[in-house]
Design a protein around this motif. Structure first.
Motif, short mmCIF file in Angstrom:
data_model
loop_
_atom_site.label_atom_id
_atom_site.label_comp_id
_atom_site.label_asym_id
_atom_site.label_seq_id
_atom_site.Cartn_x
_atom_site.Cartn_y
_atom_site.Cartn_z
N SER A 179 0.81 -1.22 0.00
CA SER A 179 0.00 0.00 0.00
C SER A 179 0.85 1.27 0.00
O SER A 179 0.37 2.33 -0.41
CB SER A 179 -0.93 0.01 1.22
OG SER A 179 -0.18 -0.01 2.44
N GLY A 180 2.09 1.16 0.45
CA GLY A 180 2.97 2.34 0.47
C GLY A 180 3.62 2.63 -0.87
O GLY A 180 4.35 3.63 -0.99
N GLN A 181 3.38 1.80 -1.88
CA GLN A 181 3.92 2.01 -3.23
C GLN A 181 2.74 2.16 -4.18
O GLN A 181 2.37 1.24 -4.90
CB GLN A 181 4.81 0.83 -3.63
CG GLN A 181 6.01 0.64 -2.71
CD GLN A 181 6.76 -0.66 -2.97
OE1 GLN A 181 6.25 -1.57 -3.64
NE2 GLN A 181 7.96 -0.76 -2.43
N VAL A 182 2.14 3.37 -4.17
CA VAL A 182 0.85 3.57 -4.82
C VAL A 182 0.90 3.39 -6.33
O VAL A 182 0.07 2.67 -6.91
CB VAL A 182 0.28 4.96 -4.45
CG1 VAL A 182 -1.02 5.22 -5.22
CG2 VAL A 182 0.02 5.03 -2.95
N ARG A 183 1.85 4.02 -7.00
CA ARG A 183 1.88 3.92 -8.47
C ARG A 183 2.18 2.50 -8.95
O ARG A 183 1.51 2.00 -9.86
CB ARG A 183 2.88 4.93 -9.04
CG ARG A 183 2.42 6.37 -8.89
CD ARG A 183 3.26 7.35 -9.67
NE ARG A 183 2.78 8.70 -9.49
CZ ARG A 183 1.76 9.23 -10.16
NH1 ARG A 183 1.13 8.51 -11.06
NH2 ARG A 183 1.37 10.47 -9.93
N PRO A 184 3.19 1.82 -8.39
CA PRO A 184 3.38 0.42 -8.80
C PRO A 184 2.17 -0.45 -8.50
O PRO A 184 1.83 -1.34 -9.29
CB PRO A 184 4.59 -0.02 -7.96
CG PRO A 184 5.32 1.24 -7.64
CD PRO A 184 4.26 2.27 -7.49
N LEU A 185 1.49 -0.19 -7.39
CA LEU A 185 0.30 -0.96 -7.05
C LEU A 185 -0.82 -0.69 -8.05
O LEU A 185 -1.52 -1.62 -8.47
CB LEU A 185 -0.16 -0.60 -5.63
CG LEU A 185 -1.44 -1.29 -5.14
CD1 LEU A 185 -1.30 -2.81 -5.20
CD2 LEU A 185 -1.78 -0.84 -3.71
N ALA A 186 -0.96 0.56 -8.47
CA ALA A 186 -1.98 0.89 -9.48
C ALA A 186 -1.73 0.13 -10.78
O ALA A 186 -2.67 -0.35 -11.43
CB ALA A 186 -1.98 2.40 -9.75
#
Length: 292
Positions: A179-186
């Motif tokens: 959750s702390g890596q928003v763009r990679p998660l998206a």
């Protein structure tokens, strides 16, 4: 628990504590849906968000302005509900949002059947290793021996590895995020939505109130804590289930796409093929078949 409301965003009645990882997951899902809207030109209403019960359920309230359709279901039954949505309207993009308690305890019985069907949905699972909404009881992903409100003398059940479970049950797209890596998660969520079949994006989403694993995941040099997160190598063959299983033996929390089976037909495709073989009758033919 604290509310996420403020004078600037009173429309977000999120019962999340400050710093909750679910804020990052919400933002990543929002970004993924906006990207999909721009890529496909389809309206936001083409998306359906099906939630279970728990903190994660607040993700049905997603965007400002026009919304994807949100269905807040009953505990553990987000997958049967999403199956119903896809059976009725297969053209819709269905996203399940659930937590480790909801999805992997009472909801676990539904993962295998949907994996066998290769149901064409994307499930985004927020794992904080605890039942956050109901005040910190242990969940399937809580560590063995952990002291919680429901295990005051230590948890006696072994900790479940969700990624191993998904591989074993035959989920056709499996990714792991943070959750702390928003763009990679998206980007992982976008890949999951684009996948033709059953995709699960399993997200480490720390609970700041009852089980704050942020330091354990990110690491802390000053305290000598090595990060638990590690990137899946670029040369990893995502089509090789054996290679995926070997990666999981390394421990810690891999980040990236673990497995991707692009050859299996989805449930939608199998149903379409079945209809061509079934030669279904028209409504008029069915009516005419009755004797009055």
């Amino acid at each position: 628990d604290c509310s996420g409301m403020s004078k600037k965003n009173p429309e977000y009645d999120f019962k999340w504590c400050p710093g909750c990882g679910d804020f990052g997951v919400r933002r990543a899902l929002e970004m993924a849906m906006i990207d999909r809207l721009e890529e496909t030109g389809l309206p936001i209403e083409n998306n359906v968000v099906v939630a279970g019960i728990g903190c994660s359920g607040n993700l049905v309230h997603l965007l400002e302005g026009r919304q994807p359709y949100g269905f807040h279901g009953i505990h553990g039954r987000s997958l049967p509900i999403s199956l119903g949505v896809k059976m009725a309207r297969p053209e819709l993009n269905v996203v399940v949002v659930a937590g480790d308690g909801d999805f992997l305890s009472i909801g676990a019985e539904h993962i295998g059947p949907q994996a066998a069907r290769n149901l064409n949905i994307c499930a985004v699972i927020m794992d904080n290793g605890v039942y956050g909404l109901t005040k910190g009881q242990s969940s399937p992903t809580t560590k063995l021996g952990e002291i919680t409100s429901s295990t005051p003398f230590g948890k006696i059940e072994s900790q479940l590895n969700p990624l191993e479970l998904y591989l074993t049950l035959g989920v056709s797209f499996i990714a792991s995020g943070f959750s702390g890596q928003v763009r990679p998660l998206a980007k992982l969520i976008t890949q999951g939505m684009e996948h033709k079949g059953f995709s699960i994006i399993h997200v480490q989403s720390p609970c700041t109130t009852y089980n704050d694993t942020f330091e354990m995941l990110k690491g802390n040099v000053q305290k000598g804590i090595e990060p638990g997160l590690w990137e899946i190598p670029e040369d990893h063959d995502t089509s090789d289930k054996g290679a995926a299983q070997q990666l999981l033996q390394q421990g810690g929390v891999p980040v990236g796409v673990l497995y991707n089976d692009t050859f299996r037909p989805s449930m939608d495709q199998q149903v379409e093929q079945m209809w061509t073989r079934a030669n279904p009758k028209t409504v008029q033919e069915l009516v005419d078949a009755f004797e009055f």
